[in-house]
Design an enzyme around this catalytic site. Structure first.
Site, PDB file in Angstrom:
ATOM      1  N   GLY A   1      56.860 -33.065   9.319  1.00  0.00           N
ATOM      2  CA  GLY A   1      57.781 -34.267   9.407  1.00  0.00           C
ATOM      3  C   GLY A   1      58.438 -33.753   7.905  1.00  0.00           C
ATOM      4  O   GLY A   1      58.752 -32.702   7.178  1.00  0.00           O
TER       5      GLY A   1
ATOM      6  N   ASP B   1      49.124 -27.694  20.807  1.00  0.00           N
ATOM      7  CA  ASP B   1      49.362 -28.034  19.371  1.00  0.00           C
ATOM      8  C   ASP B   1      48.332 -28.650  18.956  1.00  0.00           C
ATOM      9  O   ASP B   1      48.444 -30.090  19.352  1.00  0.00           O
ATOM     10  CB  ASP B   1      50.606 -28.276  19.448  1.00  0.00           C
ATOM     11  CG  ASP B   1      51.139 -27.897  17.642  1.00  0.00           C
ATOM     12  OD1 ASP B   1      50.725 -27.634  16.685  1.00  0.00           O
ATOM     13  OD2 ASP B   1      52.072 -28.901  17.058  1.00  0.00           O
TER      14      ASP B   1
ATOM     15  N   ASP C   1      41.582 -28.783  17.033  1.00  0.00           N
ATOM     16  CA  ASP C   1      42.006 -29.914  15.242  1.00  0.00           C
ATOM     17  C   ASP C   1      40.998 -30.158  15.155  1.00  0.00           C
ATOM     18  O   ASP C   1      41.064 -32.022  15.196  1.00  0.00           O
ATOM     19  CB  ASP C   1      42.785 -30.413  15.702  1.00  0.00           C
ATOM     20  CG  ASP C   1      43.317 -30.925  14.207  1.00  0.00           C
ATOM     21  OD1 ASP C   1      42.616 -30.770  13.615  1.00  0.00           O
ATOM     22  OD2 ASP C   1      44.681 -31.156  13.754  1.00  0.00           O
TER      23      ASP C   1
ATOM     24  N   HIS D   1      51.314 -24.935   9.414  1.00  0.00           N
ATOM     25  CA  HIS D   1      52.055 -26.017  10.022  1.00  0.00           C
ATOM     26  C   HIS D   1      53.396 -26.767   8.923  1.00  0.00           C
ATOM     27  O   HIS D   1      53.634 -26.317   7.735  1.00  0.00           O
ATOM     28  CB  HIS D   1      51.345 -26.801  10.665  1.00  0.00           C
ATOM     29  CG  HIS D   1      50.185 -26.531  11.894  1.00  0.00           C
ATOM     30  ND1 HIS D   1      50.260 -26.996  12.731  1.00  0.00           N
ATOM     31  CD2 HIS D   1      49.248 -25.819  11.713  1.00  0.00           C
ATOM     32  CE1 HIS D   1      49.029 -27.087  13.695  1.00  0.00           C
ATOM     33  NE2 HIS D   1      48.997 -25.664  12.955  1.00  0.00           N
ATOM     34  N   GLY D   2      54.030 -27.751   9.480  1.00  0.00           N
ATOM     35  CA  GLY D   2      54.811 -28.546   8.853  1.00  0.00           C
ATOM     36  C   GLY D   2      56.280 -27.255   8.356  1.00  0.00           C
ATOM     37  O   GLY D   2      56.433 -27.722   6.879  1.00  0.00           O
TER      38      GLY D   2
END
Ligand code: 13P
Length: 293
Positions: A178, A84, A105, A207-208
């Site tokens: 988060g 990740d 990334d 994501h997230g």
């Protein structure tokens, strides 16, 4: 069964559901997610950040643990072991260590450098049979100490990076790692529609995944998100269950020490069960239950 993630995500994209990427932090996490995937007959992706891999002893430790658990627990559903938010060096190390999938990334790099490095790593990953995820435009929140705003990806940049042959693409649509702030304005579904048009049906990655309302998750899946990453949610339920156990005095020695509630196999069990329940809930929401039959 450890596989790369390309096929499971193409099938998810075509079948209008998403496969969950659940990040792992230790053996309990890994076991809980693998067993839940098997029980739910769901494909699954185990996500490992570079920080979590370091915590567990290194990429080789993670690959050995996941591969051995997969075999010894008799897991038959497709499981991808995925790096990740990998760095350029991290991706190369995971390819050697036995991961089946990687994310490079390069979103914080100048776009041309992101393109050049992604291209090189796509070839390297594919040569070794791994799938590869790329990212354009930062995704918000804090992960491994890096903070960014909830950016929205540029469809043109997305199209350019997809043309390099990546298997799936993380495209920011206002999502944040988060917990979401109270004034978060939600996923930008209109932006997602433009990205989807520009990228021609490639599986997209959200994501997230913690804290996004269910209806927005469903909307995102309907518009091309085929992989949804979840980390904080499992951490929250693990911490709450462990805290409850400890606050109830169950981890403390008793006069006769008969219950031995401080034994880690007992102490970590409520958290383990909580991760299983959260993983099942997410698999149901994402629509991946029964897709590995
Ligand atoms: P959350 O921690 O917000 O669930 O996000 C996880 C993630 O996107 C991992 O890449």
């Amino acid at each position: 069964m450890i596989v790369n993630a390309a096929r499971m995500l193409r099938e998810a994209r075509a079948g209008h559901y998403a496969v969950g990427q659940f990040n792992i932090n230790n053996l309990e996490w890994t076991k809980a997610i693998l067993l839940t995937a098997e029980e739910q007959k769901s494909p699954v992706i185990l996500g490992v950040s570079e920080g979590a891999a370091k915590y567990m002893g290194g990429f080789k430790v993670v690959a050995a643990m996941v591969r051995a658990l997969d075999e010894c627990l008799g897991i038959t559903v497709p499981v991808a072991l995925h790096l990740d938010h990998g760095s350029y060096d991290g991706v190369k190390k995971c390819i050697e260590a036995g991961f089946s999938s990687v994310m490079f990334d390069g979103s914080s790099l100048p776009f041309e450098e992101n393109i050049a490095k992604t291209k090189e790593l796509v070839n390297l990953a594919h040569d070794k049979g791994l799938s590869i995820e790329a990212e354009v435009g930062a995704i918000g929140g804090t992960e491994d100490g890096i903070t960014a705003d909830g950016e929205v990806a540029d469809p043109e940049e997305c199209a350019k990076i997809v043309a390099l042959g990546v298997d799936f693409l993380a495209a920011g649509i206002g999502n944040i790692h988060g917990l979401y702030p109270a004034d978060w304005s939600g996923l930008k579904i209109d932006a997602l529609k433009k990205i989807q048009e520009a990228t021609g049906g490639i599986p997209l990655v959200l994501h997230g995944g913690t804290g996004i309302p269910d209806e927005q998750i469903k909307d995102a899946i309907a518009n091309g998100m085929a992989k949804i990453n979840v980390n904080t949610d499992c951490q929250l339920v693990f911490a709450a269950a462990t805290q409850e156990y400890c606050l109830a005095g169950k981890a403390s020695p008793t006069a006769d020490n008969a219950s031995k509630g401080y034994d880690p196999r007992k102490l970590l069990k409520p958290g383990f069960e909580a991760i299983k329940a959260k993983t099942k809930e997410k698999m149901e929401l994402f629509g991946s239950v029964g897709k590995a039959c």
